[in-house]
Enzyme design. Structure first.
Site, PDB file in Angstrom:
ATOM      1  N   PHE A 106       0.872   0.958   7.648  1.00  0.00           N
ATOM      2  CA  PHE A 106       0.136   1.450   6.471  1.00  0.00           C
ATOM      3  C   PHE A 106       1.075   1.911   5.361  1.00  0.00           C
ATOM      4  O   PHE A 106       0.703   1.967   4.190  1.00  0.00           O
ATOM      5  CB  PHE A 106      -0.812   2.588   6.874  1.00  0.00           C
ATOM      6  N   LYS A 107       2.326   2.254   5.715  1.00  0.00           N
ATOM      7  CA  LYS A 107       3.258   2.777   4.714  1.00  0.00           C
ATOM      8  C   LYS A 107       3.564   1.750   3.624  1.00  0.00           C
ATOM      9  O   LYS A 107       4.075   2.110   2.564  1.00  0.00           O
ATOM     10  CB  LYS A 107       4.547   3.252   5.379  1.00  0.00           C
ATOM     11  N   ASP A 108       3.249   0.478   3.869  1.00  0.00           N
ATOM     12  CA  ASP A 108       3.435  -0.550   2.843  1.00  0.00           C
ATOM     13  C   ASP A 108       2.670  -0.211   1.560  1.00  0.00           C
ATOM     14  O   ASP A 108       3.153  -0.462   0.463  1.00  0.00           O
ATOM     15  CB  ASP A 108       2.932  -1.916   3.347  1.00  0.00           C
TER      16      ASP A 108
END
Ligand SMILES: *Cc1c(COP(=O)(O)O)cnc(C)c1O
Length: 435
Positions: A106-108
């Site tokens: 999700f850090k993308d």
């Protein structure tokens, strides 16, 4: 919009300064001075909108005063060039799959958005000096930041990581990229990497020579965009025909992800309640139980991206609820699982439902299983692809998880790093010569 510090001992700043500085001078976290509710019409039609359309409305709500609409739209659309599907796992539990981006976590979303916003501000400046982003990583952050900033004009990224202490897949994600990304392999631990970065920020002479900034998760430009996908989750939920408010469950470490969800709820998103799901690092659960926040050193678990003993974004949650333990406990519940429970859930869900969780998602799934009441539906955030934790996951299921194309692509690249000892003068010389 102005941004204030959670410690209330620093001047308010504009978005540009909040993004470039990251942390406020009083060491507090920046918060937007207003969180506007979105109009009812938006929620009426949300099921017919795309992820990018929804994200642009949400982004405008925060950044609309500070960025030209066309530029903001471009940043949002360019950030979200992958899908975030909502997938039904059981009759009452759905998975929001946040692992379809370039580094499969999700850090993308936050890293890609921040890179583009930073670049926008740099290019607006008259004397656009190159900005040097320093990031220390134990694995996942380095890959999301490096890939988020890859090829972005005006920015150079230096990723510091401990030699021999990150998995091969993780390492390949930031050592094979080239272009504006430099990987530095430190002969030491993650703490050594973090210390080198801190020393660099404290070095006035170095800061006069080159413009340094950090891309860690407390930056508003990394954390606020995470609100986008809570709205998109709800849009898909509504489109599937559900009419009730979902329970939202977030596997949590530094609490940035769940805080973005709380912001979404403040903007009017219908969420029944939140669950903060922890591994054995359950400082938040202890806070809910006792009313006292007591950070402690983290312990290692198989859901290692959540091994955090002093979650930074707790300060934002306290600020959002004006420090009211009562209000926080009403809206958010907590839960904690040990490695055996996580492994058991992962194995059982794979067997019974044919759905392969990653260890972090397993914590979220389990929390919903244990807490949903009859008639309730829950959405958990599946924060990474199981292949990112291949050894752990294969060991639990007894099978080989197949590696998605995005990750395979990195495996084919050639590793390029600069090895240095954990000694500041060497790191400093390296930075100066790389300028
Ligand atoms: C970073 C991370 C988390 C924790 O998210 P926070 O915003 O720090 O709470 C959970 N799962 C995975 C896979 C992560 O990489």
């Amino acid at each position: 919009m102005k941004y204030y510090s959670t410690n209330k001992d620093a001047p308010q700043v504009q978005l540009e300064d909040a993004v470039i500085k990251g942390l406020a001078p009083d060491k507090g976290l920046y918060m937007p001075e207003n969180i506007h509710r979105l109009p009812d019409a938006f929620f009426h039609n949300i099921q017919d909108m795309t992820l990018q359309e929804i994200a642009f409305v949400v982004a405008n709500n925060f950044f609309g005063d500070d960025i030209d609409a066309k530029d903001l739209q471009h940043i949002v659309y360019d950030t979200l060039n992958f899908d975030i599907p909502l997938v039904k796992v059981t009759d009452n539990i759905l998975s929001l799959e946040l692992f379809h981006g370039p580094t499969a976590a999700f850090k993308d979303v936050g890293a890609r958005f921040m890179a583009r916003l930073l670049s926008y501000f740099i290019n607006k400046k008259e004397n656009n000096k190159t900005v040097n982003v320093l990031v220390a990583t134990s694995g996942d952050t380095g890959s999301a930041v490096a890939n988020g900033f890859l090829g972005v004009d005006g920015i150079k990224v230096f990723v510091l990581y401990p030699k021999g202490k990150v998995s091969e897949i993780q390492e390949k994600q930031f050592t094979t990229l080239g272009k504006n990304i430099t990987a530095i392999e430190v002969d030491g631990t993650f703490d050594d990497c973090q210390r080198l970065v801190k020393d660099a920020f404290m070095d006035d002479d170095l800061n006069n020579r080159m413009f340094l900034t950090s891309a860690n998760s407390i930056n508003v430009a990394r954390f606020l965009p995470q609100a986008f996908y809570y709205f998109y989750a709800y849009a898909q939920y509504k489109k599937m025909g559900y009419t009730d408010m979902p329970v939202m469950c977030v596997p949590s470490g530094n609490f940035g992800n769940i805080t973005a969800g709380l912001f979404a709820a403040k903007m009017g998103l219908p969420i029944k309640r939140f669950i903060a799901a922890n591994n054995r690092n359950d400082i938040f659960l202890q806070y809910l139980n006792t009313g006292v926040y007591t950070p402690r050193p983290s312990v290692q678990t198989i859901a290692n991206a959540m091994d955090v003993g002093d979650p930074s974004n707790f300060a934002r949650i306290m600020d959002l609820y004006e420090g009211s333990h009562g209000d926080i406990s009403t809206h958010i519940s907590g839960v904690s699982y040990d490695d055996n429970q996580i492994a058991h859930t992962l194995a059982e869900t794979y067997e019974k439902e044919g759905y392969l969780l990653d260890p972090h998602g397993a914590v979220g799934f389990r929390a919903l299983q244990d807490s949903l009441q009859p008639g309730e539906h829950g959405i958990f955030l599946e924060t990474a692809h199981p292949a990112k934790f291949k050894d752990t996951v294969d060991g639990i299921t007894g099978q080989e998880v197949s590696i998605p194309e995005t990750l395979l692509h990195f495996m084919k690249g050639t590793k390029h790093t600069h090895e240095i000892p954990a000694f500041y003068p060497v790191f400093r010389d390296f930075l100066v010569s790389a300028k």
